[in-house]
Design an enzyme around this catalytic site. Structure first.
Site, mmCIF file in Angstrom:
data_model
loop_
_atom_site.group_PDB
_atom_site.id
_atom_site.type_symbol
_atom_site.label_atom_id
_atom_site.label_comp_id
_atom_site.label_asym_id
_atom_site.label_seq_id
_atom_site.Cartn_x
_atom_site.Cartn_y
_atom_site.Cartn_z
ATOM 1 N N HIS A 82 3.609 15.196 -4.840
ATOM 2 C CA HIS A 82 4.158 13.921 -4.379
ATOM 3 C C HIS A 82 5.363 13.552 -5.219
ATOM 4 C CE1 HIS A 82 3.718 10.117 -2.169
ATOM 5 N NE2 HIS A 82 4.233 9.565 -3.239
ATOM 6 N N ASP A 161 -2.764 -0.271 0.372
ATOM 7 C CA ASP A 161 -1.417 0.076 -0.079
ATOM 8 C C ASP A 161 -0.391 -0.240 0.997
ATOM 9 O OD1 ASP A 161 0.647 1.338 -1.789
ATOM 10 O OD2 ASP A 161 0.739 2.727 -0.116
ATOM 11 N N ARG A 168 5.435 -6.130 -1.034
ATOM 12 C CA ARG A 168 6.284 -5.889 -2.216
ATOM 13 C C ARG A 168 7.731 -5.672 -1.817
ATOM 14 N NH1 ARG A 168 3.971 -0.825 -4.451
ATOM 15 N NH2 ARG A 168 5.565 -1.011 -6.044
ATOM 16 N N SER A 183 0.044 2.378 -6.251
ATOM 17 C CA SER A 183 0.427 2.658 -4.872
ATOM 18 C C SER A 183 0.378 4.168 -4.605
ATOM 19 C CB SER A 183 1.837 2.108 -4.627
ATOM 20 O OG SER A 183 2.396 2.612 -3.441
ATOM 21 N N LYS A 187 -3.096 6.569 -2.727
ATOM 22 C CA LYS A 187 -2.922 7.463 -1.572
ATOM 23 C C LYS A 187 -3.303 8.896 -1.924
ATOM 24 C CE LYS A 187 1.247 5.718 -1.193
ATOM 25 N NZ LYS A 187 2.531 5.128 -0.854
HETATM 26 N N1 URA Z 1 6.281 5.373 -3.625
HETATM 27 C C1 URA Z 1 5.128 4.811 -3.254
HETATM 28 O O1 URA Z 1 4.353 5.396 -2.508
HETATM 29 N N2 URA Z 1 4.844 3.588 -3.709
HETATM 30 C C2 URA Z 1 5.662 2.903 -4.526
HETATM 31 O O2 URA Z 1 5.313 1.805 -4.913
HETATM 32 C C3 URA Z 1 6.877 3.504 -4.900
HETATM 33 C C4 URA Z 1 7.160 4.755 -4.444
#
Ligand code: URA
Ligand code: CA
Length: 443
Positions: A82, A161, A168, A183, A187
């Site tokens: 990621h 999220d 946000r 966040s 995931k």
């Molecule tokens: N990527 C994400 O998935 N969440 C964030 O808060 C910032 C970057």
């Protein structure tokens, strides 16, 4: 529990208990905690931060807000990757098939664009016929058959999220280390992989622009993942300029194919080998990082990575012919070359501005329901450190022919470059490698 009291506690820098954090997250998902109270809590968190325990509890509450994927029906050690978000970051398109061709199983949940950054799902959707909106059974079947499957993040994965991110995004509460860490990791934990390699970006095109903040973010995410029983590696890489030369959906698919053929840009290849090497190592397929990287290089040289990409595309319903014939990708209506305005050296290239310029050309969304034009984007003709001569090509805009959009994008692209008479050094791409054992600076 009273929500205003919890907000007050956070505002005063006190630590919230597990029960209090779960009350907030669950209440927000169910609608009992309204947006304005959550927004106040998020802003207080931006100012006072979270303790390690709070951040772990917050992450787990978000991960547990939806389905936790069970990947145990997929044989072998499952590895995911990621990125914290970059411009022209084509790595996932190359890594997924390449790492699978080296013998590790890649079962990856992946996203669409976020802010000024692109998303792997959008990019891959420029391949005719491909489908990443798979059900769980198809995802598992393809991962077992091909060794690699990618699936668009479903609405049932970490819904807390999804809701928090949208809030946000419009309350200036994105740039907070615990909030970004929770966040991303909520995931990733819900996605179910055994090992996770993170690419934490730093610099002008990243959500975290200062190196120290990116390092702190990397350490926090490694701690959270290891605490949840996953094997973790985080690399910190520079996002001072876009990665590679292509920015835009179909353009990046072409760049990925070039890279799998051994004809890609140097910086993209370097990052692919470093991230991929760590994925292969985590999966236990190689004994050392050097051996893992050698194996990936061999899979490029002998065509195994490209072949795996074709198999992956076919399994997902797409036309595998694309790896031999890129003319089946959507092609922009009009191309326009931008010339170097004065001779000198490329001193800097603002990645965020270039990401926005690509969106202006139509590659991204400005409201949720926009449909990105997969054919448009920017092809860079130079990188930071290069000597350039007046009149030579600087970049090529791939456009839909709309003169107003082109005019705006031109301004942005030209404004993103800084060209100086003094020679400039190319920026360092790889900064550090973070594991549970500590931080290793990369030369
Ligand atoms: N990527 C994400 O998935 N969440 C964030 O808060 C910032 C970057
Ligand atoms: Ca790129």
């Amino acid at each position: 529990m009273y929500t205003p009291e919890l907000i007050n506690k956070k505002r005063n820098g006190k630590e919230l208990s597990q029960a209090e954090i779960e009350f907030l997250v669950n209440g927000f998902v169910s609608g009992e905690v309204p947006d304005y109270q959550m927004a106040a809590f998020l802003m207080a968190t931006c100012f006072t931060g979270m303790s390690k325990d709070e951040c772990v509890t917050f992450t787990m509450a978000m991960a547990n807000s939806g389905e936790m994927a069970d990947l145990s029906p997929i044989k072998g050690f499952k590895v995911d990757k990621h990125s914290s978000g970059g411009v022209g970051d084509t790595t996932s398109l190359v890594l997924a098939p390449l790492v699978a061709s080296a013998g590790a199983v890649v079962a990856k949940m992946t996203g669409r664009e976020l802010g000024h950054t692109g998303g792997t799902v959008d990019k891959l959707e420029s391949i005719p016929g491909i489908n990443l909106e798979l059900g769980k059974d198809d995802f598992i079947r393809i991962a077992n058959q091909v060794g690699v499957s990618l699936v668009a993040q479903s609405a049932s994965l970490a819904p807390a999220d999804k809701k928090l991110y949208a809030l946000r995004n419009v309350t200036a509460t994105v740039e907070s280390i615990p909030l970004i860490a929770a966040s991303i990791m909520s995931k990733k934990l819900a996605g179910g992989a055994d090992g996770i390699v993170l690419d934490v970006k730093t610099g002008s095109g990243a959500f975290m622009q200062k190196y120290e903040d990116s390092l702190e973010l990397a350490k926090t995410m490694v701690d959270i993942g290891e605490g949840a029983g996953r094997k973790m590696v985080a690399l910190i890489s520079s996002m001072e300029q876009p990665l590679g030369l292509a920015i835009g959906n179909a353009l990046e698919v072409k760049e990925a194919i070039d890279t799998l053929k051994g004809e890609g840009p140097q910086d993209l290849l370097e990052l692919v080998l470093e991230l991929g090497g760590n994925m292969v190592l985590l999966a236990g397929v190689a004994k050392s990082l050097d051996q893992a990287k050698d194996r990936l290089k061999a899979c490029i040289a002998n065509g195994a990575g490209l072949k795996k990409f074709a198999q992956f595309i076919k399994a997902h319903g797409g036309d595998p012919e694309v790896v031999r014939n890129i003319s089946i990708l959507p092609r922009a209506k009009a191309v326009q070359e931008l010339a170097v305005p004065r001779s000198g050296y490329v001193h800097a290239m603002n990645a965020m501005e270039l990401g926005m310029a690509s969106k202006l050309l139509g590659a991204g969304r400005f409201i949720k329901d926009d449909r990105p034009d997969l054919s448009v984007g920017i092809e860079l003709k130079c990188k930071v450190g290069d000597r350039v001569d007046k009149g030579q090509p600087l970049a090529v805009l791939h456009t839909d022919g709309d003169t107003e959009r082109i005019g705006q994008a031109r301004e942005k692209v030209l404004g993103a470059f800084s060209i100086t008479v003094e020679p400039a050094d190319p920026p360092r791409l790889l900064m550090a490698r973070v594991t549970s054992k500590g931080v290793e600076e990369l030369a």
